[in-house]
Design a protein around this motif. Structure first.
Motif, PDB file in Angstrom:
ATOM      1  N   GLU A  46     -70.780  41.574 -75.488  1.00 53.32           N
ATOM      2  CA  GLU A  46     -72.040  40.879 -75.771  1.00 53.32           C
ATOM      3  C   GLU A  46     -73.032  41.065 -74.634  1.00 53.32           C
ATOM      4  O   GLU A  46     -74.235  41.301 -74.867  1.00 53.32           O
ATOM      5  N   SER A  80     -76.638  42.758 -75.622  1.00 56.97           N
ATOM      6  CA  SER A  80     -77.676  41.765 -75.885  1.00 56.97           C
ATOM      7  C   SER A  80     -78.846  41.988 -74.934  1.00 56.97           C
ATOM      8  O   SER A  80     -78.696  42.616 -73.881  1.00 56.97           O
ATOM      9  N   SER A  89     -81.124  39.745 -72.895  1.00 57.67           N
ATOM     10  CA  SER A  89     -81.206  38.343 -72.496  1.00 57.67           C
ATOM     11  C   SER A  89     -82.304  38.063 -71.491  1.00 57.67           C
ATOM     12  O   SER A  89     -82.654  36.899 -71.268  1.00 57.67           O
ATOM     13  N   HIS A 103     -82.040  47.127 -70.503  1.00 58.28           N
ATOM     14  CA  HIS A 103     -80.931  46.803 -71.384  1.00 58.28           C
ATOM     15  C   HIS A 103     -80.478  48.013 -72.193  1.00 58.28           C
ATOM     16  O   HIS A 103     -81.296  48.752 -72.764  1.00 58.28           O
ATOM     17  N   ASP A 145     -79.998  51.374 -79.504  1.00 52.01           N
ATOM     18  CA  ASP A 145     -80.124  50.927 -80.897  1.00 52.01           C
ATOM     19  C   ASP A 145     -81.215  51.695 -81.653  1.00 52.01           C
ATOM     20  O   ASP A 145     -80.965  52.168 -82.774  1.00 52.01           O
ATOM     21  N   PRO A 171     -82.755  45.972 -81.566  1.00 46.18           N
ATOM     22  CA  PRO A 171     -81.825  44.852 -81.757  1.00 46.18           C
ATOM     23  C   PRO A 171     -82.572  43.544 -81.966  1.00 46.18           C
ATOM     24  O   PRO A 171     -83.697  43.363 -81.477  1.00 46.18           O
ATOM     25  N   ASP A 172     -81.948  42.627 -82.688  1.00 49.00           N
ATOM     26  CA  ASP A 172     -82.581  41.325 -82.958  1.00 49.00           C
ATOM     27  C   ASP A 172     -82.959  40.609 -81.672  1.00 49.00           C
ATOM     28  O   ASP A 172     -84.014  39.943 -81.600  1.00 49.00           O
ATOM     29  N   THR A 173     -82.104  40.732 -80.643  1.00 49.02           N
ATOM     30  CA  THR A 173     -82.400  40.011 -79.399  1.00 49.02           C
ATOM     31  C   THR A 173     -83.621  40.576 -78.681  1.00 49.02           C
ATOM     32  O   THR A 173     -84.187  39.908 -77.817  1.00 49.02           O
ATOM     33  N   SER A 192     -86.438  38.372 -80.088  1.00 47.09           N
ATOM     34  CA  SER A 192     -86.383  36.979 -79.619  1.00 47.09           C
ATOM     35  C   SER A 192     -86.678  36.869 -78.126  1.00 47.09           C
ATOM     36  O   SER A 192     -87.273  35.882 -77.681  1.00 47.09           O
ATOM     37  N   THR A 193     -86.284  37.871 -77.334  1.00 52.12           N
ATOM     38  CA  THR A 193     -86.498  37.799 -75.892  1.00 52.12           C
ATOM     39  C   THR A 193     -87.880  38.300 -75.488  1.00 52.12           C
ATOM     40  O   THR A 193     -88.558  37.701 -74.650  1.00 52.12           O
ATOM     41  N   ARG A 207     -70.262  31.737 -73.816  1.00 48.30           N
ATOM     42  CA  ARG A 207     -71.273  32.735 -73.490  1.00 48.30           C
ATOM     43  C   ARG A 207     -70.818  33.589 -72.311  1.00 48.30           C
ATOM     44  O   ARG A 207     -70.014  33.150 -71.478  1.00 48.30           O
ATOM     45  N   ARG A 231     -69.533  50.878 -80.988  1.00 45.79           N
ATOM     46  CA  ARG A 231     -70.767  50.355 -81.583  1.00 45.79           C
ATOM     47  C   ARG A 231     -71.513  51.417 -82.387  1.00 45.79           C
ATOM     48  O   ARG A 231     -72.061  51.127 -83.459  1.00 45.79           O
TER      49      ARG A 231
END
Length: 454
Positions: free
Chosen positions: A241, A245, A247, A253, A259, A267-269, A272-273, A313, A347
């Motif tokens: 993770e 992810s 973060s 990252h 991806d 990526p979805d994160t 959001s980040t 986490r 992955r």
């Protein structure tokens, strides 16, 4: 299980780090030529002006590779050496150099693996906005076409970029590398987007214009390779993770880069980040980035440990006091060469090549005229045993390229760090193979079986 019988063994280097001849025979300037002139930017004011003088000594260097039994060599092309303005007029003398180098390698039965971009961005394109310019993907495609049309009758293995998150992140977010700037996050992420579009356009160009069937990949670094602190399932999942992810709001990252080019999506994160800092994504962009690749190149030097915290986490676990370190003060973590390929292959399902791995060591010529580097031998043995374990566990690892064949210009660290299998005296340019070079020769000759000999 040993390494696969068709496993590729080799060494790696990069144009700016070894070629020198920074102003010779029509070469244009790169951002590194500019950056090295900035006071305090590079350790002790070093530059790549001469480096290992490989431009004039390539025949000697290829002869050394042949002597050491090296089957493959990963090199890079200097973009401004062949296109001094980055686009437009071609420098035939620059192209001739790569013609001669490729021919010399092939005559020595050494297979060339060509990286099109390893950080020496043309200064004239930087002045036109560089990676922020929306035309930058087409600039790279035009350069790619030039090199493919010139070399693909002999070169069958191509890589678009080397470590994009490093040349974007250290060059344009942190400012530690050329061009030494610090942009805000929205601009940095827009550059990332353009670099990935450039990669996609480059792959399309190689496929369209190659004169022979080609293998195409891209080289990324897994950075501080995330790996589990223990073999507990929850710690393995925590490390996975942490690796994939996003973060924190920066461009370093792994999933930010892999991806889009391997899965065709951010990526979805990321959403959001990064929030409103996300780049402008036009229709067709993700499809352009997501081109079929024959392999993904991983540059792995060291790792960081993670475990599942009380809330499940990922939590970083520090190494204990006294944990082994290289001369560069990077922790010695052989398991990184197991977990990095394993996590990436699980992955993405794309074959893996280790395109860089090695260490900086405190090497010098001894009074007997030789260079004794037992730490490098021990380091490489430990890491290669872990890579072999990844192969045994079903990871499709196609090859391993040691970094580097020669001691060389280590970017902002100048000539302070020595990563080579061959020692270079920068005053005389004398090459002296280290003990590790002959050890690596035995590893190659035995396809890794000599790893079990103490």
């Amino acid at each position: 299980m040993n390494f696969p019988e068709n496993f590729v063994w080799g060494v790696a280097a990069a144009a700016y780090q070894i070629e020198g001849a920074a102003y010779d025979e029509g070469k244009g300037l790169s951002v590194w030529d500019m950056f090295c002139r900035k006071p305090g930017a590079v350790w002790n004011g070093h530059t790549g002006d001469v480096a290992c003088d490989h431009y004039h000594r390539y025949q000697e260097d290829v002869a050394l590779m042949k002597e050491l039994g090296l089957p493959a060599y990963r090199l890079s092309v200097s973009w401004p050496r062949v296109l001094p303005q980055g686009v437009g007029a071609v420098n035939e003398k620059g192209l001739d150099f790569y013609d001669r180098l490729i021919d010399e390698l092939l005559a020595a039965n050494i297979t060339p693996y060509v990286t099109l971009f390893h950080w020496d961005y043309p200064l004239e394109l930087f002045r036109r906005g560089g990676w922020l310019n929306p035309d930058s993907p087409e600039w790279f495609a035009d350069y790619t076409r030039l090199m493919v049309e010139r070399l693909s009758d002999r070169v069958r293995h191509w890589m678009t970029y080397n470590e994009p998150r490093v040349f974007v992140g250290l060059g344009h977010e942190i400012g530690r590398h050329a061009p030494g700037l610090q942009f805000g996050l929205p601009d940095v992420l827009q550059m990332c987007h353009h670099v990935m579009l450039s990669h996609g356009r480059g792959v399309q160009t190689i496929r369209a214009y190659s004169k022979t069937p080609s293998q195409v990949g891209c080289v990324v670094t897994t950075g501080f390779q995330q790996m589990p602190a223990t073999n507990r399932p929850e710690d393995i999942e925590a490390a996975r993770e942490a690796m994939f992810s996003i973060s924190t709001p920066n461009c370093f990252h792994t999933a930010l880069w892999l991806d889009p080019i391997l899965l065709g999506r951010y990526p979805d994160t990321a959403y959001s980040t990064y929030g409103d800092a996300m780049p402008v994504i036009h229709d067709g962009d993700l499809a352009t980035m997501h081109q079929p690749l024959d392999f993904i190149g991983l540059n792995i030097y060291f790792g960081e440990q993670y475990a599942a915290g009380s809330d499940g986490r990922p939590e970083k676990v520090p190494f204990p006091a006294g944990h082994p370190q290289t001369a560069f003060r990077w922790f010695v973590t052989p398991e990184a060469l197991y977990w990095g390929p394993k996590f990436v292959y699980e992955r993405y399902g794309v074959p893996v090549m280790i395109t860089e791995n090695g260490l900086s060591n405190l090497d010098w010529v001894s009074t007997d005229g030789k260079v004794h580097d037992p730490q490098r031998i021990d380091f490489l043995r430990r890491y290669l045993i872990e890579l072999r374990r990844a192969c045994a566990d079903g990871v499709d690892v196609r090859g391993y390229f040691q970094w580097s064949i020669l001691d060389n210009f280590e970017w902002a660290e100048g000539y302070k760090e020595r990563f080579g299998l061959v020692h270079v005296d920068y005053q005389t340019q004398k090459r002296t193979p280290k003990d590790s070079a002959f050890w690596y020769k035995s590893i190659i000759a035995s396809n890794g079986r000599a790893l079990d000999e103490i």
